[in-house]
Design a protein around this motif. Structure first.
Motif, PDB file in Angstrom:
ATOM      1  N   CYS A   1       0.828  -1.197   0.000  1.00  0.00           N
ATOM      2  CA  CYS A   1       0.000   0.000   0.000  1.00  0.00           C
ATOM      3  C   CYS A   1       0.868   1.255   0.000  1.00  0.00           C
ATOM      4  O   CYS A   1       1.785   1.374   0.821  1.00  0.00           O
ATOM      5  N   ASP A   2       0.572   2.153  -0.919  1.00  0.00           N
ATOM      6  CA  ASP A   2       1.183   3.476  -0.938  1.00  0.00           C
ATOM      7  C   ASP A   2       0.232   4.402  -0.182  1.00  0.00           C
ATOM      8  O   ASP A   2      -0.850   4.727  -0.668  1.00  0.00           O
ATOM      9  N   MET A   3       0.645   4.807   1.011  1.00  0.00           N
ATOM     10  CA  MET A   3      -0.209   5.603   1.890  1.00  0.00           C
ATOM     11  C   MET A   3       0.081   7.100   1.800  1.00  0.00           C
ATOM     12  O   MET A   3      -0.475   7.878   2.582  1.00  0.00           O
ATOM     13  N   GLN A   4       0.922   7.506   0.857  1.00  0.00           N
ATOM     14  CA  GLN A   4       1.369   8.893   0.848  1.00  0.00           C
ATOM     15  C   GLN A   4       1.076   9.635  -0.453  1.00  0.00           C
ATOM     16  O   GLN A   4       0.700  10.812  -0.434  1.00  0.00           O
ATOM     17  N   THR A   5       1.241   8.983  -1.583  1.00  0.00           N
ATOM     18  CA  THR A   5       1.098   9.666  -2.863  1.00  0.00           C
ATOM     19  C   THR A   5      -0.355  10.038  -3.152  1.00  0.00           C
ATOM     20  O   THR A   5      -1.256   9.221  -2.992  1.00  0.00           O
ATOM     21  N   ASP A   6      -0.579  11.276  -3.566  1.00  0.00           N
ATOM     22  CA  ASP A   6      -1.908  11.745  -3.982  1.00  0.00           C
ATOM     23  C   ASP A   6      -2.992  11.369  -2.968  1.00  0.00           C
ATOM     24  O   ASP A   6      -4.047  10.860  -3.318  1.00  0.00           O
ATOM     25  N   GLY A   7      -2.712  11.586  -1.712  1.00  0.00           N
ATOM     26  CA  GLY A   7      -3.703  11.306  -0.680  1.00  0.00           C
ATOM     27  C   GLY A   7      -3.620   9.920  -0.081  1.00  0.00           C
ATOM     28  O   GLY A   7      -4.277   9.631   0.920  1.00  0.00           O
ATOM     29  N   GLY A   8      -2.834   9.027  -0.698  1.00  0.00           N
ATOM     30  CA  GLY A   8      -2.644   7.684  -0.144  1.00  0.00           C
ATOM     31  C   GLY A   8      -3.783   6.736  -0.435  1.00  0.00           C
ATOM     32  O   GLY A   8      -4.775   7.080  -1.077  1.00  0.00           O
ATOM     33  N   GLY A   9      -3.633   5.506   0.061  1.00  0.00           N
ATOM     34  CA  GLY A   9      -4.665   4.488  -0.097  1.00  0.00           C
ATOM     35  C   GLY A   9      -4.599   3.720  -1.392  1.00  0.00           C
ATOM     36  O   GLY A   9      -5.587   3.128  -1.822  1.00  0.00           O
ATOM     37  N   TRP A  10      -3.413   3.656  -2.043  1.00  0.00           N
ATOM     38  CA  TRP A  10      -3.254   2.963  -3.325  1.00  0.00           C
ATOM     39  C   TRP A  10      -2.711   1.545  -3.124  1.00  0.00           C
ATOM     40  O   TRP A  10      -1.746   1.347  -2.394  1.00  0.00           O
ATOM     41  N   MET A  11      -3.316   0.561  -3.784  1.00  0.00           N
ATOM     42  CA  MET A  11      -2.803  -0.812  -3.773  1.00  0.00           C
ATOM     43  C   MET A  11      -1.994  -1.064  -5.046  1.00  0.00           C
ATOM     44  O   MET A  11      -2.447  -0.781  -6.156  1.00  0.00           O
ATOM     45  N   LEU A  12      -0.808  -1.615  -4.886  1.00  0.00           N
ATOM     46  CA  LEU A  12       0.069  -1.910  -6.019  1.00  0.00           C
ATOM     47  C   LEU A  12      -0.447  -3.130  -6.775  1.00  0.00           C
ATOM     48  O   LEU A  12      -0.643  -4.193  -6.190  1.00  0.00           O
ATOM     49  N   LEU A  13      -0.661  -2.977  -8.083  1.00  0.00           N
ATOM     50  CA  LEU A  13      -1.196  -4.057  -8.915  1.00  0.00           C
ATOM     51  C   LEU A  13      -0.167  -4.566  -9.919  1.00  0.00           C
ATOM     52  O   LEU A  13      -0.139  -5.754 -10.236  1.00  0.00           O
ATOM     53  N   TYR A  14       0.658  -3.674 -10.438  1.00  0.00           N
ATOM     54  CA  TYR A  14       1.746  -4.025 -11.354  1.00  0.00           C
ATOM     55  C   TYR A  14       3.024  -3.388 -10.829  1.00  0.00           C
ATOM     56  O   TYR A  14       3.015  -2.219 -10.429  1.00  0.00           O
ATOM     57  N   ALA A  15       4.113  -4.136 -10.854  1.00  0.00           N
ATOM     58  CA  ALA A  15       5.421  -3.573 -10.519  1.00  0.00           C
ATOM     59  C   ALA A  15       6.470  -4.341 -11.311  1.00  0.00           C
ATOM     60  O   ALA A  15       6.695  -5.529 -11.050  1.00  0.00           O
ATOM     61  N   TYR A  16       7.080  -3.675 -12.279  1.00  0.00           N
ATOM     62  CA  TYR A  16       8.117  -4.323 -13.089  1.00  0.00           C
ATOM     63  C   TYR A  16       9.369  -3.451 -13.100  1.00  0.00           C
ATOM     64  O   TYR A  16       9.420  -2.428 -13.769  1.00  0.00           O
ATOM     65  N   LYS A  17      10.336  -3.868 -12.284  1.00  0.00           N
ATOM     66  CA  LYS A  17      11.628  -3.202 -12.285  1.00  0.00           C
ATOM     67  C   LYS A  17      12.572  -4.018 -13.161  1.00  0.00           C
ATOM     68  O   LYS A  17      12.992  -5.113 -12.786  1.00  0.00           O
ATOM     69  N   HIS A  18      12.861  -3.498 -14.324  1.00  0.00           N
ATOM     70  CA  HIS A  18      13.698  -4.204 -15.291  1.00  0.00           C
ATOM     71  C   HIS A  18      15.128  -3.690 -15.225  1.00  0.00           C
ATOM     72  O   HIS A  18      15.374  -2.481 -15.319  1.00  0.00           O
ATOM     73  N   ARG A  19      16.053  -4.595 -15.043  1.00  0.00           N
ATOM     74  CA  ARG A  19      17.478  -4.265 -15.030  1.00  0.00           C
ATOM     75  C   ARG A  19      18.028  -4.367 -16.436  1.00  0.00           C
ATOM     76  O   ARG A  19      17.739  -5.326 -17.161  1.00  0.00           O
ATOM     77  N   LYS A  20      18.819  -3.387 -16.829  1.00  0.00           N
ATOM     78  CA  LYS A  20      19.346  -3.352 -18.189  1.00  0.00           C
ATOM     79  C   LYS A  20      20.088  -4.640 -18.533  1.00  0.00           C
ATOM     80  O   LYS A  20      20.792  -5.216 -17.714  1.00  0.00           O
ATOM     81  N   GLY A  21      19.861  -5.097 -19.744  1.00  0.00           N
ATOM     82  CA  GLY A  21      20.546  -6.289 -20.224  1.00  0.00           C
ATOM     83  C   GLY A  21      19.947  -7.606 -19.783  1.00  0.00           C
ATOM     84  O   GLY A  21      20.450  -8.663 -20.147  1.00  0.00           O
ATOM     85  N   THR A  22      18.866  -7.581 -18.998  1.00  0.00           N
ATOM     86  CA  THR A  22      18.238  -8.822 -18.528  1.00  0.00           C
ATOM     87  C   THR A  22      16.967  -9.087 -19.318  1.00  0.00           C
ATOM     88  O   THR A  22      16.372  -8.181 -19.898  1.00  0.00           O
ATOM     89  N   LYS A  23      16.546 -10.336 -19.298  1.00  0.00           N
ATOM     90  CA  LYS A  23      15.326 -10.719 -19.995  1.00  0.00           C
ATOM     91  C   LYS A  23      14.659 -11.851 -19.235  1.00  0.00           C
ATOM     92  O   LYS A  23      15.117 -12.982 -19.255  1.00  0.00           O
ATOM     93  N   TYR A  24      13.583 -11.529 -18.534  1.00  0.00           N
ATOM     94  CA  TYR A  24      12.826 -12.504 -17.761  1.00  0.00           C
ATOM     95  C   TYR A  24      11.375 -12.477 -18.206  1.00  0.00           C
ATOM     96  O   TYR A  24      10.830 -11.424 -18.530  1.00  0.00           O
ATOM     97  N   ASP A  25      10.736 -13.631 -18.189  1.00  0.00           N
ATOM     98  CA  ASP A  25       9.317 -13.688 -18.504  1.00  0.00           C
ATOM     99  C   ASP A  25       8.520 -12.915 -17.451  1.00  0.00           C
ATOM    100  O   ASP A  25       8.947 -12.774 -16.299  1.00  0.00           O
ATOM    101  N   LEU A  26       7.352 -12.439 -17.840  1.00  0.00           N
ATOM    102  CA  LEU A  26       6.485 -11.761 -16.889  1.00  0.00           C
ATOM    103  C   LEU A  26       5.964 -12.752 -15.854  1.00  0.00           C
ATOM    104  O   LEU A  26       5.851 -13.948 -16.115  1.00  0.00           O
ATOM    105  N   VAL A  27       5.637 -12.238 -14.681  1.00  0.00           N
ATOM    106  CA  VAL A  27       5.204 -13.079 -13.563  1.00  0.00           C
ATOM    107  C   VAL A  27       3.799 -12.672 -13.138  1.00  0.00           C
ATOM    108  O   VAL A  27       3.522 -11.485 -12.933  1.00  0.00           O
ATOM    109  N   THR A  28       2.905 -13.649 -13.008  1.00  0.00           N
ATOM    110  CA  THR A  28       1.544 -13.383 -12.545  1.00  0.00           C
ATOM    111  C   THR A  28       1.465 -13.612 -11.046  1.00  0.00           C
ATOM    112  O   THR A  28       1.424 -14.741 -10.569  1.00  0.00           O
ATOM    113  N   ALA A  29       1.473 -12.526 -10.295  1.00  0.00           N
ATOM    114  CA  ALA A  29       1.364 -12.555  -8.830  1.00  0.00           C
ATOM    115  C   ALA A  29       1.232 -11.119  -8.360  1.00  0.00           C
ATOM    116  O   ALA A  29       1.795 -10.208  -8.971  1.00  0.00           O
ATOM    117  N   LEU A  30       0.486 -10.908  -7.300  1.00  0.00           N
ATOM    118  CA  LEU A  30       0.351  -9.561  -6.780  1.00  0.00           C
ATOM    119  C   LEU A  30       1.686  -9.116  -6.199  1.00  0.00           C
ATOM    120  O   LEU A  30       2.218  -9.756  -5.298  1.00  0.00           O
TER     121      LEU A  30
END
Length: 278
Positions: free
Chosen positions: A111-140
């Motif tokens: 939960c992001d409780m600070q941005t734009d009033g807070g109360g946001w649940m994270l649904l997608y998060a993809y931090k890609h490191r340069k030069g890497t290649k991984y399949d997408l992952v289905t999980a919260l």
């Protein structure tokens, strides 16, 4: 000068260990505790933000007062959403237990409780490191720097629960930042089933609101949305873009991760996030 602090704790039926005597608390009660900061000493009270528990010092160590706190966000007392928890006054970003309407069991969410009033649940998060290649992952994702995504339908969340979506991405390829939110129902529906529901016009400035730090051309520059091969992939691959110029892209099968830019940035660091709020 020693400062006094007052903490309000909501409790359920339990024995009030902090008062002694085995007195039973009412079904729902508010107890105001006054305590002082400092090291562990006999009968000193503190609130542990990490464990989300009230603790009392036994003279040697801090001991949790189990069963006597009823603050939403724990496994035994999940909030209905990140927003529900945030509205209690919780201001710290982190992992909390929630159980939205339609869900059969509580689960942990970031939960992001600070941005734009807070109360946001994270649904997608993809931090890609340069030069890497991984399949997408289905999980919260339970980290803002994670590598996964989930659809709301898969979580059993009732249609209509989500009121807003927030998109954010950055890349080491340039300094522009995508950061906007929308309450457009067509875009929100894609968060439920991953299918194509919205059009180019849904990405216009009339349907979106730019947030702090936004400097990108998207979403206003959008001239295309998914093609025929990308209509069941949610907000991965290329849900909205300007052809050959500015793309939102989470597409390892095409060796492309893009944030307001175009191909050949696979060798750059990128970060994509999508949040939901009820």
């Amino acid at each position: 000068m020693l400062l006094l602090y007052e903490l309000v704790v909501y409790i359920s039926v339990c024995l009030l260990a902090v008062t002694g005597g085995g007195r039973a608390a009412p079904a729902i009660a508010e107890v105001r505790l006054t305590f002082t900061p400092g090291p562990c000493s006999n009968d000193t009270l503190r609130w542990n933000r990490k464990t989300r528990m009230l603790e009392i010092c036994n003279g040697i160590e801090w001991v949790g007062v189990s069963g006597c706190s009823k603050l939403k966000g724990s496994k035994s007392f999940p909030g209905a959403s990140c927003k529900d928890i945030q509205q209690q006054g919780v201001e710290e970003n982190g992992i909390y237990w929630i159980q939205p309407p339609g869900s059969n069991f509580p689960f942990q969410a970031y939960c992001d409780m600070q941005t734009d009033g807070g109360g946001w649940m994270l649904l997608y998060a993809y931090k890609h490191r340069k030069g890497t290649k991984y399949d997408l992952v289905t999980a919260l994702p339970t980290s803002p720097d994670g590598y996964s995504h989930q659809l709301l339908n898969n979580m059993g969340i009732s249609t209509g629960w989500t009121q807003e979506l927030r998109f954010y991405c950055t890349t080491s390829h340039h300094n522009r930042v995508v950061h906007f939110k929308t309450n457009n129902r067509n875009i929100i529906q894609t968060a439920y089933d991953g299918k194509k529901h919205f059009s180019v016009s849904d990405c216009s400035s009339k349907q979106t609101e730019k947030l702090t730090g936004h400097t990108a051309h998207l979403p206003d520059a959008t001239s295309h949305i998914w093609g025929g091969n990308h209509q069941t992939v949610g907000f991965t691959e290329f849900p909205f873009y300007r052809g050959g110029t500015y793309h939102w892209g989470i597409a390892p099968r095409y060796s492309r991760f893009e944030c307001d830019d175009y191909a050949n940035n696979y060798n750059y660091d990128t970060l994509h996030r999508v949040f939901v709020r009820d």
